[in-house]
Motif scaffolding. Structure first.
Motif, PDB file in Angstrom:
ATOM      1  N   ASP A   2      -9.537 -44.400   1.882  1.00 56.52           N
ATOM      2  CA  ASP A   2     -10.326 -43.168   1.940  1.00 56.52           C
ATOM      3  C   ASP A   2     -11.161 -43.153   3.219  1.00 56.52           C
ATOM      4  O   ASP A   2     -12.333 -43.497   3.242  1.00 56.52           O
ATOM      5  N   TYR A   3     -10.508 -42.729   4.343  1.00 53.56           N
ATOM      6  CA  TYR A   3     -11.239 -42.752   5.615  1.00 53.56           C
ATOM      7  C   TYR A   3     -12.311 -41.669   5.676  1.00 53.56           C
ATOM      8  O   TYR A   3     -13.270 -41.782   6.437  1.00 53.56           O
ATOM      9  N   LYS A   4     -12.181 -40.645   4.859  1.00 52.52           N
ATOM     10  CA  LYS A   4     -13.250 -39.636   4.805  1.00 52.52           C
ATOM     11  C   LYS A   4     -14.542 -40.264   4.274  1.00 52.52           C
ATOM     12  O   LYS A   4     -15.635 -39.941   4.724  1.00 52.52           O
ATOM     13  N   PHE A  69     -12.560 -48.093  13.294  1.00 52.27           N
ATOM     14  CA  PHE A  69     -11.515 -47.195  12.800  1.00 52.27           C
ATOM     15  C   PHE A  69     -11.610 -45.804  13.433  1.00 52.27           C
ATOM     16  O   PHE A  69     -10.786 -44.939  13.169  1.00 52.27           O
ATOM     17  N   ILE A  70     -12.663 -45.576  14.257  1.00 54.93           N
ATOM     18  CA  ILE A  70     -12.790 -44.285  14.955  1.00 54.93           C
ATOM     19  C   ILE A  70     -12.431 -44.507  16.427  1.00 54.93           C
ATOM     20  O   ILE A  70     -13.081 -45.281  17.134  1.00 54.93           O
ATOM     21  N   GLU A  71     -11.390 -43.816  16.860  1.00 49.37           N
ATOM     22  CA  GLU A  71     -10.935 -43.956  18.250  1.00 49.37           C
ATOM     23  C   GLU A  71     -11.901 -43.252  19.196  1.00 49.37           C
ATOM     24  O   GLU A  71     -12.313 -43.788  20.225  1.00 49.37           O
ATOM     25  N   ILE A  89      -5.859 -47.584  11.048  1.00 52.88           N
ATOM     26  CA  ILE A  89      -5.676 -46.839   9.789  1.00 52.88           C
ATOM     27  C   ILE A  89      -4.264 -47.027   9.250  1.00 52.88           C
ATOM     28  O   ILE A  89      -4.070 -47.263   8.056  1.00 52.88           O
ATOM     29  N   SER A  90      -3.267 -46.911  10.137  1.00 49.60           N
ATOM     30  CA  SER A  90      -1.879 -47.006   9.664  1.00 49.60           C
ATOM     31  C   SER A  90      -1.636 -48.358   9.001  1.00 49.60           C
ATOM     32  O   SER A  90      -1.007 -48.439   7.944  1.00 49.60           O
TER      33      SER A  90
END
Length: 563
Positions: A2-4, A69-71, A89-90
């Motif tokens: 759940d990246y959100k 995890f944030i580019e 993430i992948s």
């Protein structure tokens, strides 16, 4: 993954005094265009508390946020757009799905509580027609969905097994029927007798009186009447079970209308005790004016009870028996008023659990825009449609893959699956047109297209013939893979949305989007080429099959491994 939620946590660190994590999570959006990132946060909600322009707030937040995890982040007007680190993430998503397998997307919100689902409910001695398809497959899909989120479904086939038609059937059988014919072809023979009764009764009106007498005998427990009724019911059920077997749908209860015969007096007594009954022109009613509903007719002037009396008895019985958390009724849209009355009467009786009852309405199946009911004056039999769909699937298999193993079984899975999928891909409240030739296509927005996508993915894995390594980093960063990863990652949310809306079409439409994204990936990627990302690509293929197969299972559709 759940990246959100991860993004909500990141933002929360900088605005904790003004918004909770949950509030931030609810504000997050999916940008419409990929070049606007993967997740967007609208800064409007903070404008008042910070007394700044939303764009300025978005810019300030962009400078503060930093996580592996944030580019990158970008601001577009009042929006703060997040571009995720595709490699990070992948890898996390693919490991999660391939480890959890078919439990991916499971939830525990139901806590094992019971959910009775009233579904299918054909009439004894009459054939199952296309008109019964929707209640049957929608009810079954909802049973699978509620189970996925942690409830225990109880599938109830509330058979139409009582009423004056049984008096007519008994008269017709005694006059013109014989045991051997009925045993040989129960539904057809009983229907023929029923039709014959009506034809003859037009001239010989005394037959109607005979039928009423026999039904009265049945109600009073007369041995001959009871034995005939029981036999008609058993023979009909045997025929129904053949069709349910074709659909691979089972039930936990076949308690139909007859089951509640001895339970309606208590309902009337309870209504009397609570001073809810009044008399109107000889009929006994419950006034529902405060609900803006017509009165609920409990007893006719001749003392006969009605459907609502029986459904009140059924609702009370189900609450006592299953202590349900939710009670669902997959019944056509035309019954909406009946279920509003049912809930209102139960509420008047002081049962607060009436709020846990939900009518799951649905639209009609049409043909050429007209209600699907007759073809040359005959009912369109569901069994015939399923057989025809299987034949059409076989024709296409013979064209595409004539040497396929077990092709008869695959043709059944594809043909029958296509009919179920077509029903469920439509928003259930909508009417939809049914053209069998279009439904059983391997291309387009069809069940066979999703099945074929899954079979294609499995064939890639067979061709690779390697043990997948889940320990290494499963990094993929190309756009086609990223679209698939985002979609498979969203499956748990899709399941929850389908549950919250009681809407199987959410899953059917999702499976089509995922199939389209995967086929685009397949068409633009050399999956089997030997390089450092080969294992990751194959794990992506595997993860896609996991999610496609589970999506199809929830809908009640089979997923053949070869097509």
């Amino acid at each position: 993954m759940d990246y959100k939620l991860l993004i909500a946590k990141e933002i929360h660190q900088h605005v904790a005094e003004h918004l909770t994590e949950e509030q931030i999570f609810d504000l997050l959006e999916n940008p419409k265009h990929a070049d606007h990132g993967d997740v967007a946060f609208p800064a409007f909600s903070l404008a008042k508390v910070f007394r700044k322009a939303p764009q300025m707030i978005a810019n300030e937040l962009a400078e503060k946020i930093n996580h592996s995890f944030i580019e990158k982040t970008e601001t577009v007007g009042p929006y703060l757009n997040f571009f995720l680190n595709k490699n990070e993430i992948s890898s996390a998503v693919l490991k999660e799905i391939t480890t959890q397998k078919d439990t991916f997307g499971d939830a525990s919100i139901g806590e094992g509580k019971n959910v009775p689902i009233d579904m299918s409910s054909p009439n004894i001695a009459k054939p199952i027609s296309m008109g019964h398809l929707r209640s049957t497959v929608i009810g079954n899909a909802l049973a699978n969905i509620v189970e996925k989120v942690g409830y225990k479904p109880v599938k109830i086939n509330h058979l139409g097994d009582w009423g004056t038609q049984f008096g007519k059937l008994i008269v017709a059988y005694k006059k013109w029927g014989n045991e051997a014919d009925v045993k040989a072809d129960p539904i057809a023979q009983l229907l023929k007798l029923y039709v014959q009764f009506h034809e003859v009764a037009e001239e010989e009106t005394e037959l109607e009186d005979e039928a009423r007498e026999w039904f009265k005998k049945l109600e009073d427990g007369d041995q001959e009447a009871s034995e005939l009724w029981k036999w008609f019911r058993e023979e009909s059920l045997k025929e129904f079970m053949k069709i349910y077997e074709m659909l691979d749908i089972s039930f936990d209860s076949f308690n139909g209308e007859a089951f509640y015969n001895d339970k309606m007096d208590e309902v009337v007594e309870l209504l009397e005790e609570k001073n809810l009954l009044t008399t109107d022109r000889g009929a006994t009613i419950v006034d529902l004016e405060k609900y803006n509903l017509n009165p609920a007719l409990i007893k006719k002037s001749d003392g006969a009870t009605l459907y609502i009396t029986r459904d009140l008895a059924a609702a009370i019985y189900r609450k006592r028996t299953y202590d349900f958390a939710l009670s669902l009724y997959a019944v056509g849209n035309e019954q909406s008023n009946h279920f509003k009355q049912l809930k209102a009467v139960l509420s008047e009786m002081g049962y607060d659990w009436a709020e846990d009852m939900y009518h799951i309405p649905f639209g009609l199946i049409t043909q050429g825009g007209k209600k699907l009911s007759t073809r040359k004056g005959k009912i369109i039999l569901l069994e015939e449609v399923l057989n025809e769909a299987t034949n059409l699937a076989m024709e296409q298999i013979n064209e595409k893959n004539p040497n396929l193993e077990d092709k008869e079984e695959v043709a059944k899975q594809v043909g029958i699956g296509s009919v179920i999928f077509h029903d469920l891909k439509n928003d259930r409240l909508n009417n939809f047109d049914f053209v069998l030739e279009e439904v059983v296509q391997f291309e387009g927005e069809t069940g066979p297209y999703v099945q074929y996508t899954n079979a294609r993915a499995l064939s890639i894995l067979r061709k690779a013939d390697v043990e997948l390594d889940l320990e290494e980093k499963l990094s993929l960063d190309d756009e086609y893979a990223w679209e698939v990863i985002k979609l498979i990652n969203s499956f748990p949310d899709i399941v929850l949305t389908a549950f919250e809306k009681f809407e199987p079409s959410v899953i059917a439409k999702y499976s089509l989007h995922l199939s389209q994204a995967f086929n685009k990936y397949y068409g633009n990627t050399r999956i089997l080429i030997e390089d450092e990302q080969r294992n990751a690509r194959l794990v992506l293929v595997k993860a896609t099959t996991v999610v496609l197969q589970e999506s199809l299972r929830l809908l009640g559709v089979k997923a053949p491994s070869k097509m």
